[in-house]
Design a protein around this motif. Structure first.
Motif: not given
Length: 336
Positions: A91-114
Motif C-alpha cells: 500500500l505504501s508503494e501504491k500510494l507513493r506512485q500517486s504522490g502520497l505518503t503512507l504514515l503508520v501511527h504506532g499508538d494502538r490504544t487511544t480511541t474515539g475523539t481523543s
C-alpha cells in the motif's frame, strides 16, 4: 559547509552552498517538471542537499499548498502478521506512485475523539481508521478538520466511507472445502481478546455455509496458549465431536495441531484442520496445515484505489464502500 550547530539545515543553507536562489532549490527539491534548470545547476543543488542532510519541511509546504499528501493509518489493536506487513508495504508503494505518503501511527490504544484529535494534529489528507478505534463523533471531528476518513471494517458503515473486509468469506471458503471432502460436523475456533470479533465473523461465514448444506457446525473458544489449545483439542476429540476444524488462522492452527498431536490424533484421518492467512508456519508443521490465502498484494491494490477515489471525490456526495478482501483461495496441504 555546515549549518549552524543545533538546528536543521534550511533551503537557505542549501542555496548558499550551491550558489543559487532559494526558488531554484525549491524547484529542484520538488522536482517540478516544468522547471528549466540546467543539469549542472541541478546536480550542484542535489550535492548540497546531500552534504547538508537537508529535508524539506513537509508541514510548512502543506500549509502553503493548502493540502496534504499524507495518508495516516493507525495500527489496529490486533497483532500484526506477515500478511498485514505485506499489505502495508505494498500500500505504501501504491500510494507513493500517486504522490502520497503512507504514515503508520504506532499508538494502538487511544480511541474515539481523543484519537481523532491526535491524528488531526498531523494534518493528513486522509485517515484509514480501524473500526474499533473510531466513532461517529470522531469521524465528524476529522471531517471538520478537512480530513477524509475511510473506516476499515468487516461490514459497511452507514455513516462513513468504508474499506470492507468481509471476513465471513474466509470461513465460508474453509467450510466449502471441508464439506467437499465429506465432513458433516465442522467446528470453528473463535479466539478471545482483541481477535474475538474478527474470529466470530469468520466463524459466522463458516456456520452459514455449513448450515446451508444441511450439515452441523459449532464454535470452540480458545486462547493463544498451550493450555487453552489442549482444552480445545479435548473438545474436538470428545465422543460425537467434530471431524474437522477451521482454526481461525494459522497461528491458532499450529497450537491446536500440536495439542491434537499430543493426544495421539492423526490428521486428517481422525480430524481435519484448515487455517487461514497462509502464514509460513503452516508449511513448517508436519503434517502441513491447509490454509486459506488472502492475496495481500491485491488487497493493497484495492485499498490504494479506494483512497485515490476518496481524495479525488468532490465533497461527500458519493459515499465509498469498497470491498477490499481479495477472493480467498484454499492452499490444500496434508491436514485436510
Amino acid at each position: 559547509m555546515n549549518s549552524a550547530a543545533g538546528r536543521a539545515p534550511t533551503s537557505a543553507d542549501v542555496a548558499r552552498l550551491a550558489r543559487v536562489s532559494r526558488s531554484t532549490v525549491s524547484l529542484v527539491v520538488n522536482d517540478v517538471p516544468t522547471a528549466r534548470i540546467p543539469e549542472a545547476t541541478r546536480e550542484r543543488v542535489l550535492a548540497a542537499v546531500r552534504e547538508l542532510g537537508y529535508a524539506p519541511d513537509v508541514s510548512a509546504r502543506r500549509l502553503r499548498a493548502g493540502t496534504s499528501r499524507l495518508v495516516l493509518m493507525p495500527l489496529p489493536q490486533i497483532p500484526l502478521n506477515p500478511s498485514i506487513d505485506t499489505v502495508i508495504e505494498h500500500l505504501s508503494e501504491k500510494l507513493r506512485q500517486s504522490g502520497l505518503t503512507l504514515l503508520v501511527h504506532g499508538d494502538r490504544t487511544t480511541t474515539g475523539t481523543s484519537a481523532a484529535r491526535a491524528w488531526a494534529e498531523l494534518r493528513p489528507a486522509a485517515v484509514l481508521v480501524p473500526a474499533d478505534r473510531c466513532t461517529k463523533s470522531s469521524v465528524a471531528l476529522l471531517r471538520r478538520a478537512g480530513i477524509e476518513v475511510l473506516m476499515i471494517s468487516e461490514r459497511p458503515v452507514p455513516w462513513t466511507d468504508a474499506l470492507v473486509f468481509d471476513q465471513g468469506r474466509v470461513g465460508a471458503e474453509a467450510a466449502e472445502h471441508l464439506l467437499d471432502v465429506g465432513h458433516r460436523h465442522i467446528a470453528a475456533i473463535v479466539p478471545s481478546g482483541p481477535l474475538q470479533g474478527l474470529g466470530r465473523d469468520r466463524a459466522e461465514g463458516l456456520r452459514d455455509t455449513v448450515h446451508a448444506a444441511g450439515a452441523r457446525s459449532e464454535e470452540i473458544p480458545m486462547d493463544a496458549t498451550h493450555d487453552s489449545a489442549a482444552a480445545a483439542a479435548a473438545a474436538v476429540r470428545r465422543p460425537g465431536g467434530p471431524t474437522a476444524v477451521f482454526t481461525y488462522n494459522d497461528e491458532y492452527g499450529a497450537l491446536l495441531h500440536r495439542a491434537l498431536d499430543d493426544m495421539g490424533a492423526a490428521m486428517p484421518d481422525d480430524v481435519a484442520l484448515v487455517g487461514a492467512d497462509n502464514l509460513p508456519i503452516a508449511t513448517f508443521l508436519r503434517p502441513a496445515l491447509s490454509s486459506i490465502a488472502l492475496n495481500p498484494v491485491e488487497i493493497a491494490d484495492r485499498m490504494g484505489a479506494a483512497i485515490s477515489s476518496l481524495l479525488e471525490r468532490a465533497g461527500h456526495t458519493e459515499p465509498i464502500e469498497a470491498g477490499v478482501l481479495a477472493p480467498p483461495v484454499l492452499m490444500r496441504r496434508e491436514t485436510s
